[in-house]
Design an enzyme around this catalytic site. Sequence first.
Site, PDB file in Angstrom:
ATOM      1  CB  SER A  83       3.862  -2.079  -5.508  1.00  0.00           C
ATOM      2  OG  SER A  83       2.492  -1.906  -5.247  1.00  0.00           O
TER       3      SER A  83
ATOM      4  CG  MET B 201      -1.493   1.039   1.888  1.00  0.00           C
ATOM      5  SD  MET B 201      -2.491   2.077   0.912  1.00  0.00           S
ATOM      6  CE  MET B 201      -2.779   3.305   2.102  1.00  0.00           C
ATOM      7  N   PRO B 202       0.821   2.148  -0.819  1.00  0.00           N
ATOM      8  CG  PRO B 202       1.052   4.294  -1.732  1.00  0.00           C
ATOM      9  CD  PRO B 202       1.492   3.432  -0.573  1.00  0.00           C
ATOM     10  CG  HIS B 203      -0.435  -1.377  -6.913  1.00  0.00           C
ATOM     11  ND1 HIS B 203       0.831  -1.780  -7.285  1.00  0.00           N
ATOM     12  CD2 HIS B 203      -1.245  -1.677  -7.948  1.00  0.00           C
ATOM     13  CE1 HIS B 203       0.776  -2.307  -8.497  1.00  0.00           C
ATOM     14  NE2 HIS B 203      -0.474  -2.249  -8.926  1.00  0.00           N
TER      15      HIS B 203
ATOM     16  CB  SER C 111       4.607   0.690   2.237  1.00  0.00           C
ATOM     17  OG  SER C 111       4.953   0.260   3.538  1.00  0.00           O
TER      18      SER C 111
END
Length: 78
Positions: A40, A1-3, A38
């Site tokens: 991506s 998170m976040p992506h 965290s």
Amino acid sequence: MPHVIVKLWPGKSEEQKKRLAAAITKDVMDILRYGEESVSVAMEEVGPKDWLEKVYKPDIQNKRDSLYQRPGYDESDL
């Protein structure tokens, strides 16, 4: 998170995509205060012929309320 998913036309080099992913990751870390572990980032190439149906209509036209940056054109320009 976040992506973060970046949808773009084919033709950008792997180096350009890696640089963009690194810049996005850095900004997410700096602005939202997440650690690198965290974050991506994905790249999805969509050809010009498919852009209207696969990206513009579902992700831009139909989700205007969630856009923080809108394109400089609308569907009448396509």
